[in-house]
Design a protein around this motif. Structure first.
Motif, short mmCIF file in Angstrom:
data_model
loop_
_atom_site.label_atom_id
_atom_site.label_comp_id
_atom_site.label_asym_id
_atom_site.label_seq_id
_atom_site.Cartn_x
_atom_site.Cartn_y
_atom_site.Cartn_z
N GLU A 1 0.82 -1.21 0.00
CA GLU A 1 0.00 0.00 0.00
C GLU A 1 0.86 1.26 0.00
O GLU A 1 1.87 1.34 0.69
CB GLU A 1 -0.93 0.01 1.22
N ASP B 1 -3.79 3.99 -6.16
CA ASP B 1 -2.47 4.34 -5.67
C ASP B 1 -1.44 4.37 -6.79
O ASP B 1 -0.51 5.19 -6.77
CB ASP B 1 -2.03 3.35 -4.59
N SER C 1 -2.78 -0.69 -5.68
CA SER C 1 -4.13 -0.58 -6.22
C SER C 1 -4.12 0.36 -7.41
O SER C 1 -3.17 1.14 -7.62
CB SER C 1 -5.08 -0.04 -5.14
#
Length: 315
Positions: free
Chosen positions: A49, A129, A126
């Protein structure tokens, strides 16, 4: 191409909120602002992340004062900050600048997080992101190389939420640059044309690519680049998909072209090698079983186009 925007860095639906860029007061008081941080182009991540830090996070004390307003993620204003002025402890400079920099840097104010090369992690992020990281990396690279006015030479100032630089002396406005690059899926029957540039890792082959020149159409650029690099003559050309490629500031324009000739004549100043490869060999390379060719890097538009060519899903 129906699957065009599923390519890495493709559209995630981010609201870039361009109408807010001129409103410095509102950006300063934006709702629940979050900041992503890059060090020398490497985004700060934890696991898979991208870290979104609160605007008062202690790590940001080491960042530059300018923030790039990337847009709105729902009600949240998202900014990017550059930490390149900070010096990590025990920095191994020999790893920096490699074809794929596998080194990671740690900041004491963000335990468990690392700064990592975007090429190596882009498929782990993602879609949202990945788009945020690509935009931040490209705009920061532009600022890094455009601190002075190209017209009069005076130091320029950041404006419009980081999407503009203004010259206080002559009044010229400067805007982030995007370089159009054509990348070509050139086929002839059951074969595709692949090439490798000097200095690439052993076994790495990819689709041919090159910059679009001023006054040139995309189709003409495809035919010119293929002819210059490999001697292959290309006939019909169609557009397939595009990919922002922030290394440092390209827009890759994926096209398909039909070759009209077979004989390859490599320009050694452009390519180390160029070869025709069958579908069966591309499948073998994707499986990591080809004796000579390594699979295309996942996340790059070359991999995306080859994968869809194999799956007959280019329409």
């Amino acid at each position: 191409m129906r699957l065009a925007e599923t390519v890495t860095f493709g559209g995630s639906g981010l609201d870039r909120a361009g109408h807010l860029r001129a409103d410095a007061a509102r950006l300063a008081d934006g709702p629940a602002a979050r900041v992503i941080v890059l060090w020398r182009g490497k985004p700060l991540i934890r696991g898979d992340e991208l870290l979104h830090l609160p605007a008062d996070h202690p790590l940001l004390a080491d960042a530059g004062t300018d923030r790039i307003f990337l847009g709105c993620d729902g009600p949240t204003f998202v900014f990017a900050a550059d930490l390149s002025g900070w010096q990590p402890a025990d920095l191994d400079v020999s790893a920096l600048g490699a074809f794929l920099d596998l080194s990671e840097q740690f900041h004491p104010a963000a335990p468990g997080a690392v700064f990592a090369e975007l090429r190596g992690l882009m498929v782990r992020l993602s879609r949202r992101d990945a788009e945020l990281a690509a935009a931040a990396k490209a705009v920061m690279a532009w600022h890094d190389g455009h601190g002075f006015c190209a017209r009069c030479g005076a130091a320029s100032l950041v404006a419009m939420g980081g999407w503009q630089r203004d010259c206080p002396d002559c009044g010229t406005h400067h805007f982030p640059r995007t370089d159009p690059v054509v990348i070509m899926l050139v086929t002839r029957g059951n074969r595709v044309l692949l090439g490798r540039s000097p200095g690439w890792p052993e076994g790495m082959y990819s689709l041919l690519a090159g910059f679009v020149e001023p006054g040139e159409t995309i189709e003409a650029a495809v035919r010119r680049e293929v002819a210059e690099e490999s001697g292959i003559i290309v006939g019909p050309v169609v557009y397939l998909a595009s990919q922002p490629w922030p290394f440092p500031a390209s827009l890759m324009i994926g096209c398909a072209g039909e070759a009209e000739t077979d004989a390859i004549t490599v320009d050694p100043t452009e390519l180390e090698d160029a070869i025709w490869v069958s579908r069966e060999e591309v499948v073998q390379a994707f499986a990591g079983e080809h004796p000579r060719i390594k699979p295309a890097r996942k996340g790059a538009i070359a991999h995306f186009l080859l994968q869809n060519w194999l799956a007959d899903s280019l329409d």
